[in-house]
Write a protein that holds these residues in place. Structure first.
Motif, PDB file in Angstrom:
ATOM      1  N   SER A  20       3.423 -34.973 -52.612  1.00  0.00           N
ATOM      2  CA  SER A  20       4.756 -35.580 -52.587  1.00  0.00           C
ATOM      3  C   SER A  20       4.765 -36.986 -52.012  1.00  0.00           C
ATOM      4  O   SER A  20       5.794 -37.662 -52.063  1.00  0.00           O
ATOM      5  CB  SER A  20       5.713 -34.708 -51.767  1.00  0.00           C
ATOM      6  OG  SER A  20       5.868 -33.458 -52.382  1.00  0.00           O
ATOM      7  N   HIS A  21       3.635 -37.423 -51.457  1.00  0.00           N
ATOM      8  CA  HIS A  21       3.626 -38.729 -50.786  1.00  0.00           C
ATOM      9  C   HIS A  21       2.455 -39.623 -51.160  1.00  0.00           C
ATOM     10  O   HIS A  21       2.584 -40.835 -51.136  1.00  0.00           O
ATOM     11  CB  HIS A  21       3.625 -38.541 -49.266  1.00  0.00           C
ATOM     12  CG  HIS A  21       4.856 -37.884 -48.763  1.00  0.00           C
ATOM     13  ND1 HIS A  21       6.086 -38.491 -48.787  1.00  0.00           N
ATOM     14  CD2 HIS A  21       5.069 -36.657 -48.247  1.00  0.00           C
ATOM     15  CE1 HIS A  21       6.997 -37.675 -48.300  1.00  0.00           C
ATOM     16  NE2 HIS A  21       6.405 -36.542 -47.968  1.00  0.00           N
ATOM     17  N   ALA A  30      17.458 -45.505 -47.646  1.00  0.00           N
ATOM     18  CA  ALA A  30      17.583 -44.428 -48.623  1.00  0.00           C
ATOM     19  C   ALA A  30      16.791 -44.744 -49.890  1.00  0.00           C
ATOM     20  O   ALA A  30      16.136 -43.856 -50.460  1.00  0.00           O
ATOM     21  CB  ALA A  30      19.048 -44.185 -48.961  1.00  0.00           C
ATOM     22  N   ILE A  31      16.822 -45.989 -50.335  1.00  0.00           N
ATOM     23  CA  ILE A  31      16.066 -46.381 -51.524  1.00  0.00           C
ATOM     24  C   ILE A  31      14.573 -46.235 -51.252  1.00  0.00           C
ATOM     25  O   ILE A  31      13.819 -45.758 -52.105  1.00  0.00           O
ATOM     26  CB  ILE A  31      16.426 -47.814 -51.963  1.00  0.00           C
ATOM     27  CG1 ILE A  31      17.870 -47.846 -52.460  1.00  0.00           C
ATOM     28  CG2 ILE A  31      15.463 -48.323 -53.029  1.00  0.00           C
ATOM     29  CD1 ILE A  31      18.409 -49.231 -52.739  1.00  0.00           C
ATOM     30  N   LEU A  32      14.138 -46.594 -50.071  1.00  0.00           N
ATOM     31  CA  LEU A  32      12.736 -46.428 -49.688  1.00  0.00           C
ATOM     32  C   LEU A  32      12.328 -44.956 -49.741  1.00  0.00           C
ATOM     33  O   LEU A  32      11.247 -44.617 -50.222  1.00  0.00           O
ATOM     34  CB  LEU A  32      12.494 -46.997 -48.287  1.00  0.00           C
ATOM     35  CG  LEU A  32      11.102 -46.827 -47.700  1.00  0.00           C
ATOM     36  CD1 LEU A  32      10.057 -47.528 -48.549  1.00  0.00           C
ATOM     37  CD2 LEU A  32      11.068 -47.337 -46.285  1.00  0.00           C
ATOM     38  N   HIS A  37      14.859 -33.697 -49.345  1.00  0.00           N
ATOM     39  CA  HIS A  37      14.443 -33.378 -47.982  1.00  0.00           C
ATOM     40  C   HIS A  37      14.453 -34.627 -47.098  1.00  0.00           C
ATOM     41  O   HIS A  37      14.903 -34.576 -45.955  1.00  0.00           O
ATOM     42  CB  HIS A  37      13.050 -32.752 -48.007  1.00  0.00           C
ATOM     43  CG  HIS A  37      12.411 -32.617 -46.671  1.00  0.00           C
ATOM     44  ND1 HIS A  37      12.863 -31.732 -45.715  1.00  0.00           N
ATOM     45  CD2 HIS A  37      11.347 -33.258 -46.120  1.00  0.00           C
ATOM     46  CE1 HIS A  37      12.103 -31.839 -44.637  1.00  0.00           C
ATOM     47  NE2 HIS A  37      11.179 -32.755 -44.861  1.00  0.00           N
ATOM     48  N   HIS A  38      13.969 -35.745 -47.612  1.00  0.00           N
ATOM     49  CA  HIS A  38      13.940 -36.982 -46.819  1.00  0.00           C
ATOM     50  C   HIS A  38      15.329 -37.561 -46.606  1.00  0.00           C
ATOM     51  O   HIS A  38      15.617 -38.085 -45.528  1.00  0.00           O
ATOM     52  CB  HIS A  38      13.042 -38.024 -47.485  1.00  0.00           C
ATOM     53  CG  HIS A  38      11.605 -37.821 -47.184  1.00  0.00           C
ATOM     54  ND1 HIS A  38      10.937 -38.544 -46.231  1.00  0.00           N
ATOM     55  CD2 HIS A  38      10.697 -36.964 -47.703  1.00  0.00           C
ATOM     56  CE1 HIS A  38       9.683 -38.144 -46.171  1.00  0.00           C
ATOM     57  NE2 HIS A  38       9.510 -37.182 -47.063  1.00  0.00           N
ATOM     58  N   LEU A  39      16.172 -37.470 -47.613  1.00  0.00           N
ATOM     59  CA  LEU A  39      17.516 -38.035 -47.486  1.00  0.00           C
ATOM     60  C   LEU A  39      18.436 -37.178 -46.620  1.00  0.00           C
ATOM     61  O   LEU A  39      19.292 -37.697 -45.906  1.00  0.00           O
ATOM     62  CB  LEU A  39      18.147 -38.225 -48.865  1.00  0.00           C
ATOM     63  CG  LEU A  39      17.492 -39.281 -49.755  1.00  0.00           C
ATOM     64  CD1 LEU A  39      18.129 -39.258 -51.141  1.00  0.00           C
ATOM     65  CD2 LEU A  39      17.587 -40.662 -49.124  1.00  0.00           C
TER      66      LEU A  39
END
Length: 169
Positions: free
Chosen positions: A54-55, A78-80, A108-110
Motif C-alpha cells: 500500500s505504500h 489530504a492530497i498527499l 485509513h489515512h484520511l
C-alpha cells in the motif's frame, strides 16, 4: 528512549512471549519452538507485505528520506495521503476481512479514527471527490496486482542503483 526502558521492554517481551508459555503450557520444547517460529514468520511476513503493497509501489507517488517533497506531492495533507497510498481489491469482502480493511489504505489515512467497517462505504465518496478535483486515486484489482506493483518498485530501485543514506538526529 532510555537504556533502562529498552532493557525492560525486551525482558517483558521475552517473559510473556517465551518464558511464560514454555512454563505454563507444558508442551515439548521442540513443538513450542516450531510453533513460535512459524507464527512469528507468518505474521511478520503477512503484516510486512500487507503494509508494503500500500505504500512502496510503482503506482503511487511519494518522497523518500529527508529530501523536500517533489513538486508532484507538494500541497495539502489530504492530497498527499491519496497520492502516496495504494488501495486494492475493493470488491473483495475476503480481502477486506483478512487485511482488517487496510486494502482501503487511502481511507485509513484520511480517517484513521473511523472504524474500518465503514471504509468500503467511505471510499467511493473519496474517489468521487478525487475525480472532481483531478487527484489520482489508485485502486488495483487485487492484492496480487498490488504485490506485483510493489515488486516492480523494488526492481526499479535496484536498477536505478541509488545510494541510501541514513540521517540520524
Amino acid at each position: 528512549m532510555s537504556w533502562t526502558l529498552l532493557a525492560f521492554s525486551k525482558c517483558f517481551w521475552l517473559t510473556y512471549r517465551i518464558l511464560i508459555p514454555i512454563y505454563y503450557l507444558n508442551i515439548p520444547l521442540g513443538m513450542f519452538w516450531t510453533t513460535f517460529l512459524i507464527t512469528e514468520l507468518v505474521t511478520g511476513w503477512y503484516l510486512a507485505f500487507n503494509f508494503q503493497v500500500s505504500h512502496v509501489s510503482s503506482v503511487c507517488e511519494y518522497s523518500c528520506g529527508t529530501e523536500e517533497l517533489t513538486p508532484k506531492l507538494a500541497g495539502e495533507w489530504a492530497i498527499l495521503q491519496v497520492k502516496s497510498s495504494v488501495d486494492y481489491a475493493h470488491g473483495s469482502w475476503f480481502t477486506t476481512f483478512m487485511t482488517g480493511a487496510l486494502n482501503y489504505q487511502i481511507t485509513h489515512h484520511l480517517f484513521p479514527s473511523v472504524s474500518q467497517y465503514h471504509y468500503p462505504e467511505i471510499a467511493p465518496i473519496i474517489m468521487e471527490i478525487c475525480k472532481k478535483y483531478n487527484v489520482k486515486y489508485t485502486v488495483l484489482p487485487s492484492f496480487w496486482d498490488a504485490f506485483k506493483a510493489h515488486l516492480k518498485h523494488l526492481q526499479n530501485m535496484g536498477v536505478a542503483g541509488r545510494s541510501v543514506s541514513v540521517h540520524m538526529g
